[in-house]
Design an enzyme around this catalytic site. Structure first.
Site, short mmCIF file in Angstrom:
data_model
loop_
_atom_site.label_atom_id
_atom_site.label_comp_id
_atom_site.label_asym_id
_atom_site.label_seq_id
_atom_site.Cartn_x
_atom_site.Cartn_y
_atom_site.Cartn_z
N HIS A 98 -7.80 28.64 16.74
CA HIS A 98 -6.57 29.43 16.87
C HIS A 98 -5.49 28.56 17.50
CE1 HIS A 98 -3.73 32.49 18.14
NE2 HIS A 98 -4.28 33.26 17.22
N GLU A 167 -1.98 30.87 9.62
CA GLU A 167 -1.12 31.48 10.63
C GLU A 167 -0.04 30.48 11.04
OE1 GLU A 167 -3.16 34.76 12.99
OE2 GLU A 167 -3.87 32.92 13.87
N GLY A 232 -2.85 40.44 15.61
CA GLY A 232 -2.92 40.38 17.07
C GLY A 232 -2.31 41.64 17.66
P1 PGA Z 1 0.23 38.51 16.21
O1 PGA Z 1 -1.01 37.53 16.48
O2 PGA Z 1 -0.18 39.46 15.13
O3 PGA Z 1 0.47 39.19 17.52
O4 PGA Z 1 1.37 37.64 15.79
C1 PGA Z 1 -1.76 37.00 15.42
C2 PGA Z 1 -2.77 35.99 15.92
O5 PGA Z 1 -2.47 35.24 16.85
O6 PGA Z 1 -3.90 35.91 15.45
#
Ligand code: PGA
Length: 247
Positions: A98, A167, A232
């Site tokens: 991540h 991401e 998230g």
């Molecule tokens: P977010 O986080 O949906 O709050 O942007 C996603 C993640 O970090 O996996």
């Protein structure tokens, strides 16, 4: 509707007690569907209690994953959790690489590669996060960065089922999501590279993560080669998350 895998990444939020109320509410709303997969990734402490909870006995679409694992098998590594400890509690998935771990805890793709090896040896499916920073995108380096992350993280690993979460770092927790054409273009780059690395299409799933919520979900869902979402902030509240997964 194109995508059917929903991963809730709770990060360092929600205590075990809070998770109990979350799951009570979530399961009271939840209705089974034939082809959806929901993977909760809570903290380690919540994971240990939730996986064995009777609440999930008759659910065949809810799975659990860890948010991290050590790259070492065992020994003097204070504060780490090993893959055999995860295996023992019976989880199916584990997030690795991540961007918060890469940026805040200096985790390299080489370390992620070791983690994936251990996970696969122990039959836990990796959820590999990859993505470029804003600076890398503005310098037109996104494809190169993502391909390098994929190649190093998957180096000398026997092909087996894996989830890739694209991401873009600048989209995580910022309220800004990537647009559909950028996601489609990146998914195509990822898919082609995975095929080049020897993965057949049935062995990998490409998810998008970064500020996914109920309002942008159906737009992002139009992206090519997309199998689901890593969520998230919008997964922290049961009604909100249920509205996302039920669609
Ligand atoms: P977010 O986080 O949906 O709050 O942007 C996603 C993640 O970090 O996996």
């Amino acid at each position: 509707m194109n995508s059917n895998i929903y991963i809730a990444n709770w990060k360092m939020n929600i205590t075990s007690k809070e998770a109990n109320s979350f799951f009570n509410k979530f399961l009271s709303l939840h209705q089974r569907s034939s082809d959806r997969k929901i993977i909760f990734c809570p903290s380690f402490t919540t994971l240990a209690t939730s996986v064995q909870s009777a609440l999930f006995n008759d659910s065949n679409e809810i799975y659990f994953g860890a948010q991290n694992v050590s790259d070492k098998k065992s020994g003097a590594h204070t504060g780490e959790i090993s893959v055999s400890m995860l295996k023992e509690i019976g989880i199916d998935y584990c997030i690795v690489g991540h961007s918060e771990r890469r940026a805040i805890y200096s985790e390299s793709s080489e370390v992620v590669n070791n983690k994936i090896k251990l996970l696969i040896e122990n039959k836990i499916k990796p959820i590999l996060c990859i993505g470029e920073t804003l600076e890398q995108r503005e310098n037109n380096n996104s494809d190169e960065v993502v391909l390098e992350q994929l190649s190093v993280c998957l180096k000398e690993i026997p092909t087996s089922e894996i989830i890739i979460a694209y991401e873009p770092v600048w989209a995580i927790g910022t309220g800004k999501n990537a647009n559909v054409s950028d996601i489609s273009a990146m998914n195509t780059v990822i898919k082609n590279h995975m095929n080049k690395l020897g993965y057949i299409d049935e062995q990998f799933y490409i998810l998008y993560g970064g500020s996914v919520n109920i309002s942008n979900l159906s737009i992002i869902d139009k992206a090519s080669f997309l199998s689901g979402f890593l969520i998230g902030g919008a997964s922290l509240e049961p009604e909100n998350f249920w509205n996302i997964v039920k669609r």
